[in-house]
Design an enzyme around this catalytic site. Structure first.
Site, PDB file in Angstrom:
ATOM      1  N   SER A  64       0.809  -1.221   0.000  1.00  0.00           N
ATOM      2  CA  SER A  64       0.000   0.000   0.000  1.00  0.00           C
ATOM      3  C   SER A  64       0.842   1.272   0.000  1.00  0.00           C
ATOM      4  O   SER A  64       0.310   2.362  -0.200  1.00  0.00           O
ATOM      5  CB  SER A  64      -0.961   0.007   1.193  1.00  0.00           C
ATOM      6  N   LYS A 101       1.288   4.358   7.170  1.00  0.00           N
ATOM      7  CA  LYS A 101       0.426   5.250   6.377  1.00  0.00           C
ATOM      8  C   LYS A 101       1.081   6.624   6.293  1.00  0.00           C
ATOM      9  O   LYS A 101       1.964   6.953   7.082  1.00  0.00           O
ATOM     10  CB  LYS A 101      -0.936   5.437   7.071  1.00  0.00           C
TER      11      LYS A 101
END
Lengths: 143, 427
Positions: A64, A101
């Site tokens: 990701s 993230k």
């Protein structure tokens, strides 16, 4: 405990050692003119780890963050002592897991973003609602 | 600053092993967690949730395991590599807040601090926040004029969440302090062990408050100077100084319980060889030499029949860290091992330690093994290729070490092994 009984001195220090770059080879028999200039090898710990008490190395699992240059299997240097800012790549605790993230802070709120459009943003009401484990400072990307 | 003074802060990690586990595995947060002793024997650390279930320190795992699922109880084997590194980080960080640091154990340290009462409490809060942020484990801070009172203040900080983890003894009202000391049995004070408690109780001294009010001279005459110091410390007179360096560290112990009992002298030969070489490596690393080696073995506490606990004490020919000499000395236990008896634990202890290189032995007494650097060589190879790849004689076998410690529920060694790093999910 069982191993050692009673008070003792515990030597502080970090046992993680990174890569060592080898210096100029020293010729046998004749003193090298370079040796006067040799002042120790490059120590990556010194350059990449600002605070040994708060720096941990973690390994990435998943894709990701691919477009941020962080790939599956890469190692990250994470400093827990840094203040997370808008744009920081952070290790956050989500559902009991350490998750990587990009942190976005704006008037609209706090968002955790993946660097891959396939993964949805995670909206957080306020920074205080979020457990930030640490801030990534370097990616040891496998080339 | 006329009212600036020096006091002592005791900083102690809450439920250290459990907190170290949680720092890298947030899924353990809020769950009852126990960390087990060597060989997964019994609970040595309990999270507050595990304490709330009524689990006690020392409860054997085989008794807890059947109910673990029902309780949602999680167990971890001791991860000494992780705890050692987390401890080193905490101590390193604490050293930044005071020039006087005494590392008292793996999870607690005394610091000398100065300032007004408010400044000292403020520093306590700063330290607590810094350890949580940098290292990732919670601590409590007890501040007082003496070490003994700092211990009590720390305990109160732990048990009273309203204090936010920091308590300065003298900042509490005298009535509150007396009440606290009156509620705690004398065995809860730092330095008072079991047998002493019975003797004190016989004199009507049952609580810490009663001990603090005992006549110091009577305590010295009937007990010891050490206990008199405790009485004075409870009254706020510092008697036990900060010891920054505990160089003449008295002893090193290498001891384990076995996953399967040992029953013969030949198995013991191997076990003792390994411990002797671990002792040699540890001594060499700390530049120490030992003068005396003690080797011991014992049967299980849970197996009262054929109890046996042989032990031998061997004076070494010279202060040494030589693996050959230490191994030979450890093998002096072998004749005392009874064949057929189930031994559950064994160990060696080296004592009378001194810095190496203090005295040069005369030529005829110089140790030929140390000259050749066998110890450092074995250590170097072990470091490079892993423990158990090389050793002297019977310790040199990687196979056949089936008695070595069982750590079946150990978490990854997150901070000391490159192939066991914490995993962060990119998902």
């Amino acid at each position: 405990m069982g191993v050692i009984i009673g008070p003792r001195v515990i030597k502080a220090g970090l046992s993680v050692r990174l890569v060592l770059i080898s210096p100029v080879a020293v010729a046998a028999g004749f003193p090298s003119p370079a040796q006067d200039y040799f002042d120790g090898r490059i120590d990556l710990n010194e350059h990449l780890i600002k605070d040994i008490t708060s720096t941990y190395i973690v390994r990435v699992s998943g894709d990701s963050m691919e477009q941020a240059g962080i790939s599956d299997g890469d190692e990250l240097i994470v400093n827990r002592a840094l203040e997370p800012r808008d744009g920081s790549v952070v290790v956050a605790v989500l559902d009991g897991e350490l998750t990587i993230k990009r942190l976005k802070i704006s008037a609209a709120g706090v968002v955790l973003q993946a660097a891959n459009p396939l993964y949805p943003d995670i909206n957080v009401p306020a920074l205080a609602d979020l457990t930030i484990w640490g801030v990534a400072t370097r990616c040891l990307h496998h080339v | 600053m006329s009212n600036a003074r020096q006091q002592i802060a005791l900083v102690d990690v809450n439920c250290f092993y459990a907190s170290a586990e949680r720092a890298f595995d947030p899924s353990l947060e809020g769950k009852p967690l126990v960390v087990l002793s060597n060989n997964d024997g019994c609970a040595v650390t309990r999270s507050p949730e595990a304490k709330a279930l009524g689990i006690s320190t020392g409860d054997p795992w085989f008794k807890l395991a059947p109910r673990a699922k029902e309780w949602g109880l999680v167990a971890r084997s001791s991860n000494y590599e992780l705890y050692g590194d987390i401890s080193a980080r905490v101590m390193e960080l604490l050293g930044r807040y005071s020039a006087w640091l005494e590392v008292y154990s793996i999870d607690e340290a005394f610091l000398g601090i100065k300032g007004t009462p408010e400044q000292m409490v403020g520093l306590g809060r700063t330290i607590k926040a810094a350890v949580q942020r940098n290292v990732g484990v919670p601590v409590c801070v007890g501040i007082a004029a003496t070490k003994t009172l700092a211990k009590l203040a720390n305990r109160w900080a732990k048990n009273n969440p309203a204090l936010g983890g920091v308590c300065r003894w003298e900042s509490m009202e005298p009535e509150v302090r007396d009440l606290l000391m009156a509620r705690l049995p004398v065995s809860e004070v730092w330095g008072v062990a079991g047998r002493l408690e019975k003797r004190l109780n016989a004199l009507g001294i049952c609580t810490i408050l009663e001990l603090s009010r005992a006549d110091p001279v009577m305590v010295r005459d009937r007990f010891s100077v050490v206990l008199m110091r405790t009485v004075l410390e409870l009254r706020g007179t510092p008697c036990i100084p900060l010891e920054e360096e505990r160089m003449g560290r008295d002893q090193l112990i290498f001891s384990r319980s076995f996953s399967t009992p040992l029953t013969s002298a030949s198995e013991f030969r191997q076990v003792l060889s390994v411990y002797a070489q671990q002792a040699s490596a540890r001594l060499a690393r700390h530049r120490l030499q030992a003068k005396v080696l003690t080797a011991f073995a014992g049967t299980s506490h849970y197996n009262p029949k054929d109890k046996s606990s042989p032990s031998v004490c061997v004076p070494l020919p010279m202060p040494t860290s030589d693996p050959v000499l230490l191994t030979k000395a450890a093998h002096a236990l072998l004749p005392a091992i009874q064949d057929g008896v189930n031994y559950a634990r064994a160990g060696i202890m080296v004592t009378d330690l001194r810095p190496s290189g203090n005295q040069q032995p005369l030529e005829p007494f110089a140790n030929p093994h140390e000259e050749r650097g066998i110890g450092p060589l074995v250590e170097q190879i072990s470091r490079k290729y892993g423990r158990g790849t090389i050793g002297l004689g019977f310790a040199g076998l990687k196979t056949g070490l089936d008695w070595s410690m069982k750590r079946g529920m150990r978490s990854p060694r997150y901070t000391t092994h490159w192939d066991e790093l914490p995993v962060v999910r990119a998902a």
